[in-house]
Design a protein around this motif. Structure first.
Motif, PDB file in Angstrom:
ATOM      1  N   LEU A  71     137.999  -0.178  42.029  1.00  0.00           N
ATOM      2  CA  LEU A  71     137.064   0.194  42.135  1.00  0.00           C
ATOM      3  C   LEU A  71     137.365   0.195  40.007  1.00  0.00           C
ATOM      4  O   LEU A  71     136.393   0.888  38.840  1.00  0.00           O
ATOM      5  CB  LEU A  71     136.335   1.405  42.237  1.00  0.00           C
ATOM      6  N   GLY A  72     138.801   0.573  39.276  1.00  0.00           N
ATOM      7  CA  GLY A  72     138.700   1.139  38.137  1.00  0.00           C
ATOM      8  C   GLY A  72     138.531   2.176  37.688  1.00  0.00           C
ATOM      9  O   GLY A  72     138.048   2.933  36.713  1.00  0.00           O
ATOM     10  N   ILE A  73     138.752   3.310  38.885  1.00  0.00           N
ATOM     11  CA  ILE A  73     138.292   4.698  38.709  1.00  0.00           C
ATOM     12  C   ILE A  73     139.421   5.911  38.062  1.00  0.00           C
ATOM     13  O   ILE A  73     140.693   5.029  37.980  1.00  0.00           O
ATOM     14  CB  ILE A  73     138.073   5.164  39.422  1.00  0.00           C
ATOM     15  N   GLU A  74     139.405   6.139  36.770  1.00  0.00           N
ATOM     16  CA  GLU A  74     141.061   6.768  36.031  1.00  0.00           C
ATOM     17  C   GLU A  74     140.616   8.138  36.231  1.00  0.00           C
ATOM     18  O   GLU A  74     139.914   8.650  35.993  1.00  0.00           O
ATOM     19  CB  GLU A  74     140.574   6.573  34.466  1.00  0.00           C
ATOM     20  N   PHE A  75     141.463   8.375  36.699  1.00  0.00           N
ATOM     21  CA  PHE A  75     141.866  10.007  37.662  1.00  0.00           C
ATOM     22  C   PHE A  75     142.775  10.859  35.741  1.00  0.00           C
ATOM     23  O   PHE A  75     141.988  12.208  35.950  1.00  0.00           O
ATOM     24  CB  PHE A  75     142.635  10.255  38.569  1.00  0.00           C
ATOM     25  N   GLY A  76     142.930   9.873  35.419  1.00  0.00           N
ATOM     26  CA  GLY A  76     143.419  10.438  34.108  1.00  0.00           C
ATOM     27  C   GLY A  76     145.090  11.675  34.549  1.00  0.00           C
ATOM     28  O   GLY A  76     145.554  11.009  34.953  1.00  0.00           O
ATOM     29  N   ASP A  77     144.939  12.473  33.403  1.00  0.00           N
ATOM     30  CA  ASP A  77     146.375  13.186  34.211  1.00  0.00           C
ATOM     31  C   ASP A  77     146.343  14.367  34.751  1.00  0.00           C
ATOM     32  O   ASP A  77     146.691  15.225  34.900  1.00  0.00           O
ATOM     33  CB  ASP A  77     146.348  13.470  32.849  1.00  0.00           C
ATOM     34  N   ILE A  78     145.044  14.105  36.031  1.00  0.00           N
ATOM     35  CA  ILE A  78     144.725  14.987  36.636  1.00  0.00           C
ATOM     36  C   ILE A  78     145.884  14.631  37.890  1.00  0.00           C
ATOM     37  O   ILE A  78     145.817  13.957  38.443  1.00  0.00           O
ATOM     38  CB  ILE A  78     142.956  14.823  37.849  1.00  0.00           C
ATOM     39  N   VAL A  79     146.826  15.913  38.276  1.00  0.00           N
ATOM     40  CA  VAL A  79     147.787  15.374  40.061  1.00  0.00           C
ATOM     41  C   VAL A  79     147.398  14.883  40.822  1.00  0.00           C
ATOM     42  O   VAL A  79     146.408  15.759  41.327  1.00  0.00           O
ATOM     43  CB  VAL A  79     148.676  16.699  39.395  1.00  0.00           C
ATOM     44  N   THR A  80     147.613  14.124  41.390  1.00  0.00           N
ATOM     45  CA  THR A  80     146.820  14.101  43.089  1.00  0.00           C
ATOM     46  C   THR A  80     148.033  14.075  43.600  1.00  0.00           C
ATOM     47  O   THR A  80     148.596  13.244  43.638  1.00  0.00           O
ATOM     48  CB  THR A  80     146.333  12.016  42.842  1.00  0.00           C
ATOM     49  N   LYS A  81     147.750  14.110  44.802  1.00  0.00           N
ATOM     50  CA  LYS A  81     148.929  13.961  45.143  1.00  0.00           C
ATOM     51  C   LYS A  81     148.409  13.292  46.507  1.00  0.00           C
ATOM     52  O   LYS A  81     147.343  13.925  47.991  1.00  0.00           O
ATOM     53  CB  LYS A  81     149.420  15.328  46.206  1.00  0.00           C
ATOM     54  N   ALA A  82     149.894  13.306  48.048  1.00  0.00           N
ATOM     55  CA  ALA A  82     149.390  11.919  49.498  1.00  0.00           C
ATOM     56  C   ALA A  82     148.861  13.106  50.433  1.00  0.00           C
ATOM     57  O   ALA A  82     147.602  13.033  50.838  1.00  0.00           O
ATOM     58  CB  ALA A  82     150.002  11.365  49.570  1.00  0.00           C
ATOM     59  N   SER A  83     149.060  14.877  50.392  1.00  0.00           N
ATOM     60  CA  SER A  83     148.979  15.587  51.326  1.00  0.00           C
ATOM     61  C   SER A  83     148.742  16.812  51.035  1.00  0.00           C
ATOM     62  O   SER A  83     149.229  17.150  50.042  1.00  0.00           O
ATOM     63  CB  SER A  83     150.027  15.533  52.568  1.00  0.00           C
TER      64      SER A  83
END
Lengths: 276, 124
Positions: A242-254
């Motif tokens: 979808l081309g969504i940008e989360f920018g500099d937000i930290v994302t983790k798998a679990s």
């Protein structure tokens, strides 16, 4: 009401044993053993008395009592698992009981009065229907409210770290609740980190992503940091597609990874003890 | 017209906004603050908005202006004590307060600026 229905019907109703007996018989046939004949007789006996009083004397208080009794019966039938039509039909059965009496006597005038009486019984039957749907609507409204409260808990994972396990579809109303609860908890507990876990969110589209971003931005404005965790493989694919940008937000798998990250960032070091 | 007081704690200037901000007040605050930063050689500015419960885009821009202005004079700006409702409003308005650092409360804001409390410092 009494004037419209006419005296002949009232006379027929005077013969309580015969008409009530037939009514109970018809209803008992319909419910097929789900309630006993004795219970049916008690319920209908009460209704019968009230109908008689309203029709014969035009008694206002009897009319009120009759409607209250009908509502009560409708509610208890709904709880016992009867469909609304079954409840309504058991009221309509009174028409048949009266009609059979008129047929036996074969009177012309009584038929004319029976039309008015029939309208009156229809009205009572429809009222059980209305009560049924009102009861159900109340149940649905209560459940929706409970669901909203249940689905948005904010938990403390560590000193200064909050967790928000999101379960179910995120819409604007829910995001609003989540955002408000989370931000308020951040202030109340003075927490520096929040982990938003979306393992239980079935799908992430542009709207859901937008909602998440808003929450993270608001938390950031208050001087706290949000980590988004629980991004499953399919969701990661969807987000990229979808081309969504989360920018500099930290994302983790679990959630575990996110907690480890938050602990490290807040300067907590975990040391393996002897028991490990 | 009301003026917003500017307090000096160590090397930090503390601006606690307790009143309804008028455009004129904001203008005067910016001038006062710039003048105080130069005069005291402050290294940090903390804007405390715990008592503010209504913001508009004008006030949102004020934070950015003060931050840019302070940075030119080598002072870091931290906005502290923003209420949830205010944060939500700013996000809905699309203001992200670029260049402004934020902290939950005054204490965390001071820690962010790396400043020790004045009682612990060498009596400045």
């Amino acid at each position: 009401m009494s004037g419209a229905v006419g005296t002949r019907i009232s006379e027929i109703l005077e013969d309580r044993e015969a008409v009530l007996g037939r009514w109970v018989e018809l209803v008992t046939e319909g419910v097929r053993g789900r309630i006993t004949e004795r219970e049916v007789r008690t319920e209908l006996g009460e209704l019968y008395g009230l109908v008689q009083r309203e029709l014969a004397d035009g008694d206002e208080s009897a009319a009120g009592e009759l409607r209250a009794a009908l509502q009560e019966i409708s509610r208890s039938r709904a709880r016992q698992g009867f469909s609304p039509s079954e409840t309504a039909v058991s009221v309509f059965a009174l028409k048949q009981a009266v009609h059979e009496r008129i047929g036996a006597a074969g009177e012309e005038t009584a038929y004319a009065q029976f039309i008015a009486f029939s309208g009156y019984v229809d009205e009572l039957g429809l009222m059980t229907f209305e009560t049924y749907s009102a009861t159900r609507e109340q149940v649905i409204a209560d459940q929706a409210e409970q669901l909203l409260e249940l689905a948005t808990p904010v938990v403390k994972l560590w000193d200064g770290i909050l967790g928000v396990p999101l379960v179910g579809t995120l819409d604007s109303a829910r995001t609003q609740v989540v955002m408000e609860t989370l931000l308020q908890m951040l202030v109340d507990t003075g927490s520096q980190f929040a982990v938003i876990d979306i393992t239980g969110v079935p799908a992430v589209d542009t709207e859901v992503a937008q909602h998440l971003l808003k929450t993270v931005m608001a938390a950031r404005l208050m001087g706290t940091e949000c980590v988004i965790s629980g991004i499953r493989p399919q969701i990661a694919q969807t987000i990229v597609t979808l081309g969504i940008e989360f920018g500099d937000i930290v994302t983790k798998a679990s959630l575990a990874d996110a907690l480890a990250y938050a602990l490290a960032a807040s300067g907590v070091r975990l040391v393996e003890g002897a028991g490990a | 017209m009301e003026r917003v007081p500017i307090l000096k704690i160590g090397q930090i200037l503390l601006v606690s906004i307790q009143i309804d901000l008028q455009d004129q007040t904001v203008q005067v605050l910016q001038e006062d603050l710039a003048e105080r930063i130069v005069r005291t050689g402050a290294r940090g500015v903390i804007i405390d908005i715990t008592a503010v419960d209504i913001v508009d885009s004008f006030i949102g821009r004020m934070f950015s202006t003060i931050a840019s202005m302070s940075r030119l004079m080598d002072a870091e700006t931290v906005v502290v004590g923003m209420r949830p409702a205010v944060a939500i409003t700013l996000v809905e308005l699309g203001l992200s307060l670029g260049g402004v650092r934020t902290a939950l409360d005054l204490e965390k804001g001071m820690r962010l600026l790396g400043a020790s409390l004045p009682s612990l410092a060498d009596g400045r």
